[in-house]
Enzyme design. Sequence first.
Site, PDB file in Angstrom:
ATOM      1  N   ASP A   1      -2.311   6.490  -3.202  1.00  0.00           N
ATOM      2  CA  ASP A   1      -1.225   5.804  -2.506  1.00  0.00           C
ATOM      3  C   ASP A   1      -0.674   4.719  -3.441  1.00  0.00           C
ATOM      4  O   ASP A   1      -1.093   4.625  -4.602  1.00  0.00           O
ATOM      5  CB  ASP A   1      -1.707   5.234  -1.153  1.00  0.00           C
ATOM      6  CG  ASP A   1      -2.737   4.136  -1.312  1.00  0.00           C
ATOM      7  OD1 ASP A   1      -3.439   4.129  -2.344  1.00  0.00           O
ATOM      8  OD2 ASP A   1      -2.845   3.275  -0.424  1.00  0.00           O
TER       9      ASP A   1
ATOM     10  N   SER B   1       0.817  -1.226   0.000  1.00  0.00           N
ATOM     11  CA  SER B   1       0.000   0.000   0.000  1.00  0.00           C
ATOM     12  C   SER B   1       0.847   1.271   0.000  1.00  0.00           C
ATOM     13  O   SER B   1       1.567   1.526  -0.943  1.00  0.00           O
ATOM     14  CB  SER B   1      -0.969  -0.049   1.178  1.00  0.00           C
ATOM     15  OG  SER B   1      -1.836   1.053   1.151  1.00  0.00           O
TER      16      SER B   1
HETATM   17 MG    MG Z   1      -3.604   1.478   0.012  1.00  0.00          MG
END
Ligand code: MG
Length: 457
Positions: free
Chosen positions: A240, A97
């Site tokens: 992100d 992430s």
């Molecule tokens: Mg993420």
Amino acid sequence: MDRRLFGTNGIRGVYNGELTVEMAFKVAASIGSFYSGGRMLLARDGRLSSPILSHAVAAGLMDAGCTVYDIGLSTTPMAQYATKALGLDGGVMITASHNPPQYNGIKVMGGNGVEIPREDEIAIEEIYFNSRWRRGSWRNLGVRMEVDGFVEEYVTALEGHVNPEALRDAGLKVVVDPANGVGSLTTPYALRRMGCAVYTVNGNLDGTFPGRDPEPVLENLHGLCAAVTAFKADFGVAHDGDGDRAIFVDEKGVAHWGDRSFALVERYFLARNPGETIVTPVSSGRIVEDVAEEYGGRIVWTKVGSTIVSWKMLELDAKLGGEENGGVFYAPHLPVRDGTMTALLIAEIIAETGRGLSQLMGELPKYYTVKTKIPCPDEAKEAVIGEMASIVKASRLETIDGVKAWFEDGSWILIRPSGTEPIIRIFAEAPTMEKARSLVDEYRDKALSAAKRLGGS
Ligand code: MG
């Protein structure tokens, strides 16, 4: 069992530190055994270690007899959608992430595309720690198949949830900053297909994240803000590293935190769907409640954690959820965070209202947030939180995750234990910065003295 593999968002660690190829193989064999050799999706983000880990995970799943459908490079939300759309039993996404490039991780989702609940993680951990994964014999091994071109199917599905005519008529100009992550594969394409002129910053896929830190916090978005002004764009969107979060920049080059963009989506959703339930963690701000009050929505609070929001939405059949960090869950598509879906929803609002993003944001109430943290031993956390709940003089209290206390003047404070570190986090929000600061100062001092007394130091 106190040994744990899974944290709040799957398994995370530094590559060849906490997370090795051998471990990825064994974890995948355990996951494959949990799914009894079913049909599993496999996808990965753009990190340098993702291809290697993806091969190890494919091997583990196949050893446990699974058929692996590998869609290759993908955002997390696209992998989640693919798992459900292809009718598979579950899926595995290789990603860390928003973490720095040396990290990677393994997320597991069920057949509904939602990350698995804690009880399923525990079952997988039991297989893993007891080395009870199924080892295939030569005649009943799984196979791996590559599924090409899923971006097309995914973007077509997203388009079904917005108004393409309004978007094409508006002809918006958008700058996308996917942080050199996999969001570069979906968001520019989805916006272009809707008639937007798209520019990118940090738009090439690069697992070293050379452009900026992959966490889309406001201090990392100077490049995007400057590009929006330079290109005279209608808005900018930053993701992100795995494309599930979206943070927006208005046409004046001002970045807005995720609670404001979520409140904007909430406002237009409730205007069309009055009385609906909005699911959000206790860390979300007053703005989300104000919009719900004005447009007749009902707020359901949850503990902090995106998977918790998703499962609560499924339980209540809620259509919209959101987190202050830029996660918007739009269940008509899928009740998971999806940065590309969110970008389309914000573009649709601008197109349909004909108003600039700065004006739309300006119409929302303004609050000020102050955050801090204090050290607190894990074993004293519960007692400290209990003491805070008993001393706070508030008009309303919520204790689902730490203590959230609302005061008469519209301000609130949240005191919650970290799930991963020996700290307690304190957030305050108020109509003025002075009030938010004084609330944080007051409760930091109180929590600190309680932690010292109850923590025995
Ligand atoms: Mg993420």
